[in-house]
Design an enzyme around this catalytic site. Structure first.
Site, PDB file in Angstrom:
ATOM      1  N   ASP A   1       3.512 113.895 -22.678  1.00  0.00           N
ATOM      2  CA  ASP A   1       3.700 115.182 -22.020  1.00  0.00           C
ATOM      3  C   ASP A   1       2.380 115.849 -21.698  1.00  0.00           C
ATOM      4  O   ASP A   1       1.421 115.786 -22.479  1.00  0.00           O
ATOM      5  CB  ASP A   1       4.548 116.115 -22.885  1.00  0.00           C
ATOM      6  CG  ASP A   1       6.013 115.756 -22.840  1.00  0.00           C
ATOM      7  OD1 ASP A   1       6.481 115.383 -21.748  1.00  0.00           O
ATOM      8  OD2 ASP A   1       6.680 115.826 -23.874  1.00  0.00           O
TER       9      ASP A   1
ATOM     10  N   GLU B   1      18.635 118.446 -19.095  1.00  0.00           N
ATOM     11  CA  GLU B   1      18.055 117.536 -20.085  1.00  0.00           C
ATOM     12  C   GLU B   1      17.344 118.416 -21.105  1.00  0.00           C
ATOM     13  O   GLU B   1      16.230 118.881 -20.888  1.00  0.00           O
ATOM     14  CB  GLU B   1      17.092 116.561 -19.413  1.00  0.00           C
ATOM     15  CG  GLU B   1      16.736 115.378 -20.283  1.00  0.00           C
ATOM     16  CD  GLU B   1      15.875 114.371 -19.557  1.00  0.00           C
ATOM     17  OE1 GLU B   1      14.675 114.659 -19.367  1.00  0.00           O
ATOM     18  OE2 GLU B   1      16.395 113.315 -19.162  1.00  0.00           O
TER      19      GLU B   1
END
Length: 312
Positions: free
Chosen positions: A53, A42
């Site tokens: 994140d 990915e």
């Protein structure tokens, strides 16, 4: 129909990396992942300030952006790399605002497909643009990765499952930042996995967020998912190599050895997607409880906020 991204009789594995971290090493890293029989890379086109994140992936994105990584440089690398892969497939993640805002959807989807990517996850796509991008992906034959959460409504789960034909649904284990583990563990996702599979039996379900060790793979398998997505832990190993002046390829290979100790995960009893996956030493539970969550989103699949388009 193209080759499935994940095996049908074993727990698949996807690794998240930011393209360009470290600069000039994407091919070396990908070829090692190919040799190690990782199923999916990915690969993110780096973008700044992702709210979902944690610090590890944010620092990685900053290093890649500082090195000059863009969608165009990534596609050029992929065009050279993908013909050399024998097992690994690349699913590209691109942020709409940073990488796609000023690009034509059909032309961009064609370029991504022609570079050898097998699927695309568009991060933070505005609702008004979703139809244009879905049309472009369908027209070019580039599969879409969709996202959802355990707390997503049944309508969102169904749309996510149907929207990810020939790719996979990214089931985000919990609201929060990448690298953090769900409070109730990955096994508790079994009900959500069942709901997705009921909606679209042929669509793979991949679980991410907080997957970092062999025990986490076992828990994801026990929940009945088709694959696990490892992000922050893999990126942290690359960062450790850069900090300690080690070879990131060797470091990531060593991490994979720890993550998937041999013997490999056994074949799933009863055939593909019929009973929970198992790993050695795992006690199977065929029922699960969706973890209690707050802040439930009701955005349709192919979600449009950064909260529902994780980097990993």
């Amino acid at each position: 129909m193209s080759e499935p991204l994940f095996p049908r009789d074993d727990l698949g594995l996807a690794l998240f990396l930011n393209a360009g971290d470290p600069a000039g090493r994407l091919t070396d890293l990908a070829l090692m992942l190919d040799d190690q029989r990782v199923d999916v890379l990915e690969l993110a086109v780096p973008f700044p300030d992702s709210p979902t994140d944690g610090p590890v992936i944010r620092r990685s994105a900053t290093r890649a952006l500082t090195a000059g990584t863009t969608l165009d440089t990534v596609l050029a690398e992929l065009a050279d790399l993908t013909p050399r892969l024998t097992h690994l497939k690349v699913a590209l993640l691109a942020d709409w605002s940073h990488s796609l805002r000023h690009r034509d959807p059909t032309a961009t989807a064609t370029a991504i497909r022609d570079a050898g990517a097998r699927a695309l996850l568009v991060h933070a796509l505005p609702p008004r643009l979703r139809p244009a991008w879905q049309h472009a992906l369908h027209h070019t034959g580039l599969p879409q990765v969709t996202t959802c959460y355990p707390a997503s409504t049944p309508e969102v789960l169904t749309a996510a499952a149907h929207g990810a034909t020939d790719a996979y649904v990214y089931l985000v284990a919990h609201y929060g930042r990448s690298g953090t583990t769900p409070a109730h563990g990955h096994r508790a996702l079994a009900d959500t996995v069942t709901a997705l599979r009921t909606a679209a039996p042929a669509t793979p379900v991949a679980v991410g967020f907080g997957v970092k060790a062999a025990a986490d793979l076992a828990a994801v398998a026990a929940a009945g998912a088709d694959a696990a997505i490892v992000g922050s832990a893999a990126v942290a190993r690359v960062e450790h190599a850069l900090t300690e002046r080690l070879d990131p390829v060797d470091e990531l290979r060593a991490y994979l050895t720890d993550l998937r100790p041999r013997p490999a995960l056994p074949e799933r009893p009863g055939g593909p997607r019929t009973t929970p996956r198992t790993t050695p030493g795992t006690t199977i539970s065929t029922t699960g409880t969706t973890p209690g969550t707050t802040g439930t989103r009701t955005t349709p699949a192919g979600t449009t906020t950064r909260e529902e388009q994780p980097a990993c």
